[in-house]
Design an enzyme around this catalytic site. Sequence first.
Site, mmCIF file in Angstrom:
data_model
loop_
_atom_site.group_PDB
_atom_site.id
_atom_site.type_symbol
_atom_site.label_atom_id
_atom_site.label_comp_id
_atom_site.label_asym_id
_atom_site.label_seq_id
_atom_site.Cartn_x
_atom_site.Cartn_y
_atom_site.Cartn_z
ATOM 1 N N ASP A 13 38.401 32.575 53.109
ATOM 2 C CA ASP A 13 38.334 33.850 53.096
ATOM 3 C C ASP A 13 39.213 34.711 52.025
ATOM 4 O O ASP A 13 39.547 35.782 52.385
ATOM 5 C CB ASP A 13 38.163 34.515 54.529
ATOM 6 N N LYS A 16 37.499 34.515 47.127
ATOM 7 C CA LYS A 16 37.064 33.308 46.042
ATOM 8 C C LYS A 16 35.635 33.582 45.335
ATOM 9 O O LYS A 16 35.462 33.793 43.921
ATOM 10 C CB LYS A 16 36.776 31.976 46.301
ATOM 11 N N GLY A 17 34.715 34.122 46.139
ATOM 12 C CA GLY A 17 33.387 34.827 45.510
ATOM 13 C C GLY A 17 33.695 35.541 44.287
ATOM 14 O O GLY A 17 32.875 35.553 43.300
ATOM 15 N N GLY A 40 31.032 31.818 53.526
ATOM 16 C CA GLY A 40 30.336 32.930 52.993
ATOM 17 C C GLY A 40 30.977 33.539 52.021
ATOM 18 O O GLY A 40 32.094 34.038 51.974
ATOM 19 N N HIS A 41 30.527 33.597 50.774
ATOM 20 C CA HIS A 41 31.240 34.409 49.497
ATOM 21 C C HIS A 41 30.743 35.708 49.304
ATOM 22 O O HIS A 41 29.379 35.694 48.927
ATOM 23 C CB HIS A 41 31.039 33.437 48.402
ATOM 24 N N GLN A 224 35.927 27.499 51.950
ATOM 25 C CA GLN A 224 37.075 27.384 52.809
ATOM 26 C C GLN A 224 38.332 27.294 51.972
ATOM 27 O O GLN A 224 38.608 27.771 50.943
ATOM 28 C CB GLN A 224 36.905 26.329 53.849
#
Length: 424
Positions: A13, A16-17, A40-41, A224
């Site tokens: 979290d 990174k997205g 989830g990104h 992750q």
Amino acid sequence: MSVRVVIGAQWGDEGKGKIVDLLSDKANYVVRYQGGANAGHTLKFDDKKVVLHLIPSGIFNGDAHCVIGNGVVIDPVALVEEIKGVQEMGFELKDRFFISQTAHVILPYHKLLDQLKEKRRGGDAIGTTGRGIGPAYVSKVSRVGIRMVDLLDKDVLRSKIEQNLKDINFALENLYKEPVLDADELMSELSESIELLEPYICNTTELLHKAIRNEESVLLEGAQGTLLDVDHGTYPYVTSSSPTSGGACTGSGIPPTALDKVMGITKAYCTRVGNGPFPTELLGETGELLREKGAEFGATTGRPRRCGWLDLVALKYVCQINGINELTLTKMDVMDGFEEIKVCTAYKLDGEETDVFPLCLDEIRDVEPVYTSLPGWKNSIEGITSWDELPSTAQSYIRFVEEYLGVKFTIISTGPKRSETIIV
């Protein structure tokens, strides 16, 4: 040509997205190399928020080819839903999106077993998302997994499902006291997804090696974070794969000698979802304030994240494990308004001070963080795009972290949007 790995440097979290989306503008290939739809990104374009679970974040930027590598476990139904969502936004996947034929498949029985095992653990539950990730990796390691290439031959697929259901149904009936599963129903559930996914399934390892031979740029995207790595994280409160730079190689087929940049992504503070040790966790008002300001709720599950001060002992360990040679700092703007900001620079364990991250679960649980206090800043830095515009105390905070770790920050995020970024 460059091959860069983007690593989560905490418990996931880290944002990174957004960073992969930013970097993908100059990448020919963006590769997701491990994990599943439990990650989830979150990306933000203007006022629109998009969450990707399996498709690499680079799908929205430039002409990058996006690859799901062999190290990922794929829920076909979830992936099809995601593909449709991306297409509805006007983005073309044909000739841009590729799925490894050797990536393993998450089937309905994996999700069911995941949920039943967590329920059976009671107070000792790991805190999984219930998406079947762990059981799918168990099938893989037990050599009974079903791979994406198996979806292309209905006879092979049925045979493998029927064989696996012998053991699974025995456990459902006798251990969990649950109804058994039917092979015909599973085949029926998969049929539409298989038809839609078939054009994308290919030998992605050869695809990536060809890209490297042609001196094209490759960006490897992990899910992750390192402290959730099955080997190097806070075991057993970890994920079932390797989000490290080593995992990037095994999960993509790219050799370690090809990597030249390993970027670690860290927040300006720490968060963790689910159970497990968290040395700098803040249980009072400060932790609640970080959660509120940082909107710290899981992109996949909506679960509130546990929050705490930045842990430099853990971050230094992560830099060593991955060979991190560049860092990105995210959510710097969340620290606006704090008169004092603390960072953990050592642990006390059994009365002695150490800067070594312990690998024994009981020791990690028992450590007492030793903090260094740094002055905060009152002015908002949200949306700042220049280093010189940062308050001097914010600059000092960043330099302090760099000096401790021995690694420089090359990107600083001052907000969720792509544009709210400082390139150092």
